[in-house]
Enzyme design. Sequence first.
Site, PDB file in Angstrom:
ATOM      1  N   GLY A   1      37.298  42.896  48.763  1.00 16.11           N
ATOM      2  CA  GLY A   1      37.572  42.187  47.503  1.00 16.11           C
ATOM      3  C   GLY A   1      36.759  40.897  47.415  1.00 16.11           C
ATOM      4  O   GLY A   1      36.115  40.619  46.396  1.00 16.11           O
ATOM      5  N   HIS A   2      36.784  40.105  48.492  1.00 20.85           N
ATOM      6  CA  HIS A   2      35.986  38.865  48.510  1.00 20.85           C
ATOM      7  C   HIS A   2      34.498  39.184  48.351  1.00 20.85           C
ATOM      8  O   HIS A   2      33.779  38.510  47.618  1.00 20.85           O
ATOM      9  CB  HIS A   2      36.150  38.132  49.853  1.00 20.85           C
ATOM     10  CG  HIS A   2      37.525  37.610  50.124  1.00 20.85           C
ATOM     11  ND1 HIS A   2      38.288  38.047  51.186  1.00 20.85           N
ATOM     12  CD2 HIS A   2      38.267  36.669  49.499  1.00 20.85           C
ATOM     13  CE1 HIS A   2      39.438  37.394  51.202  1.00 20.85           C
ATOM     14  NE2 HIS A   2      39.451  36.555  50.191  1.00 20.85           N
TER      15      HIS A   2
ATOM     16  N   GLN B   1      46.295  32.312  38.914  1.00 14.89           N
ATOM     17  CA  GLN B   1      45.322  31.343  39.442  1.00 14.89           C
ATOM     18  C   GLN B   1      44.077  31.297  38.547  1.00 14.89           C
ATOM     19  O   GLN B   1      43.590  30.224  38.195  1.00 14.89           O
ATOM     20  CB  GLN B   1      44.945  31.753  40.866  1.00 14.89           C
ATOM     21  CG  GLN B   1      43.762  31.012  41.446  1.00 14.89           C
ATOM     22  CD  GLN B   1      43.533  31.392  42.888  1.00 14.89           C
ATOM     23  OE1 GLN B   1      44.263  30.949  43.766  1.00 14.89           O
ATOM     24  NE2 GLN B   1      42.532  32.201  43.160  1.00 14.89           N
TER      25      GLN B   1
ATOM     26  N   GLN C   1      40.512  38.779  39.599  1.00 10.68           N
ATOM     27  CA  GLN C   1      41.625  38.947  38.656  1.00 10.68           C
ATOM     28  C   GLN C   1      42.919  39.293  39.379  1.00 10.68           C
ATOM     29  O   GLN C   1      43.988  39.289  38.796  1.00 10.68           O
ATOM     30  CB  GLN C   1      41.275  40.037  37.640  1.00 10.68           C
ATOM     31  CG  GLN C   1      40.279  39.536  36.616  1.00 10.68           C
ATOM     32  CD  GLN C   1      39.490  40.641  35.965  1.00 10.68           C
ATOM     33  OE1 GLN C   1      39.759  41.818  36.200  1.00 10.68           O
ATOM     34  NE2 GLN C   1      38.516  40.280  35.166  1.00 10.68           N
ATOM     35  N   LYS C   2      42.799  39.594  40.666  1.00 15.18           N
ATOM     36  CA  LYS C   2      44.000  39.901  41.436  1.00 15.18           C
ATOM     37  C   LYS C   2      44.971  38.723  41.378  1.00 15.18           C
ATOM     38  O   LYS C   2      46.175  38.909  41.251  1.00 15.18           O
ATOM     39  CB  LYS C   2      43.626  40.194  42.887  1.00 15.18           C
ATOM     40  CG  LYS C   2      44.825  40.209  43.778  1.00 15.18           C
ATOM     41  CD  LYS C   2      44.622  41.055  44.976  1.00 15.18           C
ATOM     42  CE  LYS C   2      45.874  41.060  45.800  1.00 15.18           C
ATOM     43  NZ  LYS C   2      46.191  39.741  46.331  1.00 15.18           N
TER      44      LYS C   2
END
Length: 289
Positions: free
Chosen positions: A36-37, A159, A154-155
């Site tokens: 993901g990162h 935030q 978008q997870k």
Amino acid sequence: MQVLSTIDETKELVKSWKKQGFIVGFVPTMGALHIGHLSLVNEARKVCDKVVVSIFVNPTQFGPNEDFDNYPRTFEQDKKACSENGVDLIFAPVAIEMYPEFSSNKKNLTKVVPPVEHVDKLCGKSREGHFDGVATVVLKLFNIVQPDKAFFGQKDAQQLIIIKKICKDLNVPVEVVGCPIIREESGLAYSSRNAYLNSEDKKKASSIYKVLKKIIKLYNSGCEDKHKIFKESLELLHEDFELEYIEAYDLDSFECQNRLNNNSFVAIAARLSGVRLIDNITMNLVKDL
Ligand code: AMP
């Protein structure tokens, strides 16, 4: 790839890049890097000349009973992943570099405080002060790195919405880019906290995505009533989960909704074996946060 731990060296290097006319992309992380990162790094690489990743487990965004001490720290692996994915600079400060005053007096710190309407819901409800910590560290990192563009997943929907709001309200000259949620084959969203789960738990954890997919299915079949939709979809959540919230919000106004529409997103948080997992989905799958 360079690895720097001081603010001054980081500022200087980025300044020299800017002088040469390079577009600088920035991916803030807490390390324990996963696919993901790295998807954020790849998005940054597509549109920027230089990519900076920060690795900093930020103490001010953890509550007293949260997992700051146990948070996975895998710096050597992270370095390798960054270098293999074309990162130009890792900025990895220690806490005292970021907060010289903080360790002696926690209150002696200027904070960025997002509007209450943005923090009195979803994760903000159970994580008091979390988004003040996030907002403050992100603005600090923006001031240190001074990127042209910054990439967020978008997870962490709330935030991302809050960071966009801060940049708009405070005229921060950084373009905030939201990037799609990357999932394991099972549908479980990649997260550093997945490292706390054993393989049995991971199987159970993938039921979160089953719930989200069911929500889309019911919505697409014409049902808009969130209570009905949530009730039916939550039957798919593994029984070992303890649900913290499931809610529907408007993507633009960030207001709670009773009826879903094409501008809604649904966010969920639930605990499995003490591990808190979050995920979300937009009703209009082509419209992002
Ligand atoms: P963290 O290290 O958890 O603070 O996350 C750093 C960045 O990676 C944040 O912008 C997250 O939203 C993003 N991120 C985390 N997990 C994922 C994922 N599964 N897909 C896309 N982005 C993610």
